[in-house]
Design an enzyme around this catalytic site. Structure first.
Site, PDB file in Angstrom:
ATOM      1  CD  GLU A  26      -2.814  -1.350   2.335  1.00 47.75           C
ATOM      2  OE1 GLU A  26      -4.004  -1.661   2.202  1.00 47.75           O
ATOM      3  OE2 GLU A  26      -2.261  -1.245   3.443  1.00 47.75           O
ATOM      4  CG  ASP A 221     -12.000  -8.014  -0.699  1.00 43.76           C
ATOM      5  OD1 ASP A 221     -13.017  -8.027  -0.014  1.00 43.76           O
ATOM      6  OD2 ASP A 221     -10.935  -7.483  -0.305  1.00 43.76           O
TER       7      ASP A 221
HETATM    8  N1  ADE Z   1      -9.377  -5.055   3.312  1.00 45.25           N
HETATM    9  C1  ADE Z   1      -9.482  -5.511   2.051  1.00 45.25           C
HETATM   10  N2  ADE Z   1     -10.534  -6.321   1.914  1.00 45.25           N
HETATM   11  C2  ADE Z   1     -11.119  -6.409   3.136  1.00 45.25           C
HETATM   12  C3  ADE Z   1     -12.223  -7.114   3.647  1.00 45.25           C
HETATM   13  N3  ADE Z   1     -12.950  -7.910   2.861  1.00 45.25           N
HETATM   14  N4  ADE Z   1     -12.521  -6.970   4.958  1.00 45.25           N
HETATM   15  C4  ADE Z   1     -11.764  -6.173   5.749  1.00 45.25           C
HETATM   16  N5  ADE Z   1     -10.710  -5.490   5.322  1.00 45.25           N
HETATM   17  C5  ADE Z   1     -10.376  -5.598   4.025  1.00 45.25           C
END
Ligand code: ADE
Length: 255
Positions: A26, A221
């Site tokens: 990041e 995601d």
């Molecule tokens: N960071 C990236 N994806 C995530 C997720 N599904 N839940 C929590 N933090 C995240």
């Protein structure tokens, strides 16, 4: 009005900007643009102080989760006297209208796992959250409008094209969400755009110290049953989009 605020922030900006991410991916792209002046390790975290596009900055990989984010933000404030904090990274999508790669600029940030547990329910203590700084939000919006983000890669549902940038609430908890049921609960309860694991902790520390902040996130995601697989595939792409926006903010400030 917003244009005036931006001019003021750019012209008068002599402060130090703290830039946080949870993971190495990041911050990598941002660190590549830094002329490093010093590196310290405090509480197991590496703080890099230097200039990015001539702007005084301190970058740090906080680690994952709220405790790591909180102590790192407090160190940035106390030891480095940062005047602003920008958090950059990836998140899981909560708003079903968003796609992997899309970018969220925080309006406010709320803890989704802070509350009371009853036999059949969980009631959060706070559904409003900590407000991000209006000048930083405006700056992020302005930067986003002029940037070339990386196009959405193969394998993402929907049409190919550039990621969208939205303003909205971000929900935070010490949980990686890989459950459609939980995603829907976070959407219903908080009307959040995305979920991650650090933002509200940074926001809370910034609030008590009077330090303006903004959280920038790109979706790796969709916080559903595919989240862990999607995360692996798209984390680099999403982290890059978020970094591009943060660098765009710094570039505007340096003018
Ligand atoms: N960071 C990236 N994806 C995530 C997720 N599904 N839940 C929590 N933090 C995240």
């Amino acid at each position: 009005m917003i244009v005036m605020l931006l001019i003021l922030l750019s012209a008068q900006h002599e402060g130090v900007i703290g830039i946080m991410g949870a993971m190495d991916v990041e911050l990598r792209l941002i660190d590549e643009s830094m002329i490093v002046e010093s590196i310290d390790t405090i509480g197991g975290k590496t703080y890099k102080k230097g200039k990015i596009y001539g702007m005084p900055c301190v970058t740090v990989r906080a680690g994952i989760g709220k405790v790591a984010a909180a102590h790192t933000a407090q160190t940035l404030i106390l030891r480095y006297g940062v005047d602003y904090i920008i958090f950059t990274g990836v998140a899981g999508g909560i708003n079903p209208g968003l796609r992997i790669g899309d970018i969220v600029i925080s309006t406010d940030v709320v803890h989704h796992d802070f509350g009371q547990v009853f036999p059949d329910s969980f009631v959060p203590f706070d559904t409003v959250g900590f407000g991000a700084d209006s000048m930083l939000i405006a700056l992020a919006e302005k930067a986003a409008a002029g940037l070339n983000f990386t196009p959405v890669p193969e394998g993402i549902r929907g049409e190919a094209g550039l990621p969208s940038v939205v303003l909205g609430r971000i929900a935070t908890g010490d949980q990686f969400i890989s459950s459609e049921e939980k995603r829907a609960w976070i959407e219903r309860t908080f009307s959040a755009e995305c979920v991650e694991m650090e933002g509200a902790a940074v926001a809370q520390v910034c609030k008590v110290n009077g330090v303006p902040f903004v959280i920038i996130r790109s979706l790796s995601d969709l916080a559903n049953e595919d989240a862990d697989v999607d995360f692996e595939v798209f984390v680099l792409y999403a982290a890059k989009n978020s970094s591009i926006l943060v660098k765009g903010i710094l570039e505007i400030l340096s003018r």
